[in-house]
Design an enzyme around this catalytic site. Sequence first.
Site, PDB file in Angstrom:
ATOM      1  N   LYS A 240       9.734   9.597 -36.265  1.00 32.64           N
ATOM      2  CA  LYS A 240       8.360   9.459 -35.764  1.00 32.64           C
ATOM      3  C   LYS A 240       7.494   9.108 -36.967  1.00 32.64           C
ATOM      4  O   LYS A 240       7.350   9.909 -37.904  1.00 32.64           O
ATOM      5  CB  LYS A 240       7.892  10.763 -35.111  1.00 32.64           C
ATOM      6  CG  LYS A 240       6.462  10.696 -34.604  1.00 32.64           C
ATOM      7  CD  LYS A 240       6.121  11.819 -33.640  1.00 32.64           C
ATOM      8  CE  LYS A 240       4.709  11.684 -33.107  1.00 32.64           C
ATOM      9  NZ  LYS A 240       3.790  12.692 -33.658  1.00 32.64           N
TER      10      LYS A 240
ATOM     11  N   ALA B 267      -0.875  13.180 -28.946  1.00 29.83           N
ATOM     12  CA  ALA B 267      -2.108  13.722 -29.543  1.00 29.83           C
ATOM     13  C   ALA B 267      -3.255  13.789 -28.547  1.00 29.83           C
ATOM     14  O   ALA B 267      -3.533  12.837 -27.828  1.00 29.83           O
ATOM     15  CB  ALA B 267      -2.554  12.924 -30.766  1.00 29.83           C
ATOM     16  N   GLY B 268      -3.896  14.923 -28.515  1.00 22.31           N
ATOM     17  CA  GLY B 268      -5.087  15.113 -27.700  1.00 22.31           C
ATOM     18  C   GLY B 268      -4.841  15.784 -26.364  1.00 22.31           C
ATOM     19  O   GLY B 268      -5.773  16.286 -25.743  1.00 22.31           O
TER      20      GLY B 268
END
Lengths: 257, 257, 257, 257
Positions: free
Chosen positions: C97, C184-185
């Site tokens: 990643k 993310a988020g």
Amino acid sequence: MDVLKIADKEFNSRLFTGTGKFSSSQLMKDALLCSESELITVALKRVDVQDENDDILRHLDHPRINLLPNTSGVRDAKEAVFAAQLSREALQTNWVKLEIHPDPKYLLPDPIETLKAAEELVKLGFVVMPYIHADPVLCKRLEEVGVQCVMPLGAPIGSNKGLKTLEFLEIIIDQSNVPVIVDAGIGSPSHAAHAMEIGADAVLVNTAIAVSSHPVAMAEAFKLAVKAGRMAYNARLAPVRQKAEASSPLTSFLSEN
Amino acid sequence: MDVLKIADKEFNSRLFTGTGKFSSSQLMKDALLCSESELITVALKRVDVQDENDDILRHLDHPRINLLPNTSGVRDAKEAVFAAQLSREALQTNWVKLEIHPDPKYLLPDPIETLKAAEELVKLGFVVMPYIHADPVLCKRLEEVGVQCVMPLGAPIGSNKGLKTLEFLEIIIDQSNVPVIVDAGIGSPSHAAHAMEIGADAVLVNTAIAVSSHPVAMAEAFKLAVKAGRMAYNARLAPVRQKAEASSPLTSFLSEN
Amino acid sequence: MDVLKIADKEFNSRLFTGTGKFSSSQLMKDALLCSESELITVALKRVDVQDENDDILRHLDHPRINLLPNTSGVRDAKEAVFAAQLSREALQTNWVKLEIHPDPKYLLPDPIETLKAAEELVKLGFVVMPYIHADPVLCKRLEEVGVQCVMPLGAPIGSNKGLKTLEFLEIIIDQSNVPVIVDAGIGSPSHAAHAMEIGADAVLVNTAIAVSSHPVAMAEAFKLAVKAGRMAYNARLAPVRQKAEASSPLTSFLSEN
Amino acid sequence: MDVLKIADKEFNSRLFTGTGKFSSSQLMKDALLCSESELITVALKRVDVQDENDDILRHLDHPRINLLPNTSGVRDAKEAVFAAQLSREALQTNWVKLEIHPDPKYLLPDPIETLKAAEELVKLGFVVMPYIHADPVLCKRLEEVGVQCVMPLGAPIGSNKGLKTLEFLEIIIDQSNVPVIVDAGIGSPSHAAHAMEIGADAVLVNTAIAVSSHPVAMAEAFKLAVKAGRMAYNARLAPVRQKAEASSPLTSFLSEN
């Protein structure tokens, strides 16, 4: 001219304002004059109606300004009707902003008592401007009993959150035969412009002006934003598109040579 | 005075505009003059630079107006640099709005080619105004190579969707050492006011004015909204609150008697 | 079966997870097993690769779990490539990643360095999963250099704000030829379900599980929500309508008698 | 166990459903069984109560299923009370979903008539579940007259727009002493999960399941999403943060060597 008519009065400004929360009466006066607002709501409670030199009333004594007494503080229809009658006598106006919010935490209006009081006040000859939840069915029922406009909220009073009831304001505006004035929740000029762009007839702004660091400048900002939103509504906004659409031509001028 | 400075120029208006999509050159001229815009972008492709009487240039010949040639239509850094050089020669300005969007469907900008072109154009003495995605890291890298401002998008060009990148515009504004101009996606005066309220230094609006039913009125609406948003930013907006807060006193004036 | 294929691996679960912020390794293990996640990212930095009994690795030693080393902490392409090579040797996997976020405040990824590193890592035989801004053009460029999927962000890491990049995720999903994983988020199961409903191939969730009061229960909630969102995507959601449409017949059964 | 209690009944499922708009009774039955819903609303009008073999009733004859007759189609309190009495006799249940929406376009409920009917139905021994606008004051007044739950809307019926009344649902949930069931507008599993995450006690979904391309799969998706949202509510969601927060350690492991 694009004037707003409510009952027998015509307004050049679609920005209605209030008198709460200003740090001084002089600052209130300066800001409200700068806003060019022609309809200003005042809580009867704050006015000493015995006293001709009452501070608030004295500062708002101006040919352009119409006072709009409100019933803030009452808890049911009966109190509201009594308050309206007091204010009519004290301020020599049959206009009243009907506010019935028994809940002290969120200050949201009571639909049942508001309709009841509105019906009675209309019969008593008042020009009734009810502050209500953005409930399209309630708006129609108020219209049926003869209110002169409806004042649905955008968000809880003083929250500055903007048009949190947007979906329902649009339905109200679509269905209403009386002016629709968005009241409560408007926290910035862009919120006010947005309300006007969707077709609201006016907005009422108080907290966002009064508690700003510079109330006079903020009043002017709201004045401009309300005009901008109204002009855009009249000139019709361009539609929202799912795909992009170039402003400039896309074909490469290089490859074409 | 609250002027905006970019490179060696000062602007009294924070509304930048474009020349695309108007139904006639005369309507374009009328709308852009009404907008009071001082920086107007024009696609080099649309201008016949050999012809002194070119329609667009002739209409934009006004002491207040600065032309900003854009590279719309180019597909990579190399084409962009070439286009900028052509426009410098043709229009006698070293300012350039750098647009590289190879994709014909959404017209979104290419971050890699834009940075590469920006670096080279800065070295060649251009005042570079890059149109980019609302990518805070890319904005900082552009700043490092010497662009004079950044122009992040609010939404795809011509979509009129408003500030769909709000979270990231706020970060960009928080971090930037050069002016931040929100470009693309602004579809209504309330969107423009919102961009200014969060601290953008200017906005660029084209489609929303040009394709309105009444471009001149819409131009004026945007002019007012941009001023309103800027004034509100300077005067500081009241904070958003979770609970309601009364504008008028809550305690019942009836029960107190 | 509705499996997700990335490179040579097939996944029954579309919920990818991470190992950060758990209050203990045991709790991490319990939550991640409960999530049924088959791809779990781990920061190379946190692993003592010399030590066969490293706490994290030992807890994640399970037949269903594939480890996905990430390059968190690197600041540019060169560091990222070096980190990926170290992780390949240490963890015996060529999957990586790719995370390059030089900014310590918002942790947003660098588009330029990420593309550069991706291109090199692909050449070195890695299965590259890049964490990036929700930039559709960047996604296509990464696809062109051979990454096996793209991992656009919904909001800043750890912010729990949800799909703040919705407009752009939809464009990315529309255009992509490789799997799209929202990273993310994502702060709640409803955010994860939403990402799946718009057609994301998977989501990566870490903070929202790890810092919950009950990480094991929260892991299960995310597992269910991801399944729910995927099933809804496959079964096709009903369209959003501007007008109401009754579930029950409207005509009054009373008036018909 | 996390059961939901309304009046004298306990529910293991927090997904309530309806019977409208399915393309066949068999498909309705398959979907509703798959949803594991235990409370299913049915319009009295659609049922032939004289006929023991009525198609809908026969399909819903299942030990887990409780029928909830609704008053859809009535226009005022009087009609609603009459309809409820008919349904009590016909279906042998004193439960009633009170729906009074005179407006045929948006189907929004009438607050005045609903309160009036609720008061009377409670006196007549009904378990009253009123469908209403997301009006916090109205919810408290209904609670005061003895309804067993409140059913505020998320958006107009059948619009699939989701929680457009979010701000007010949160206030209602904060203040309510009876279960809060979000009814109308829920168009996707993520909407349902969201309603549960903010603390709704249940949701009612009909259109989004019935008009999906695959109602059985969609019913299962909603079942999972409601569980996910409830689990997340119980496990407490992580807070939304303004700044990013890394899941993985940020310090570069390269620079530390």
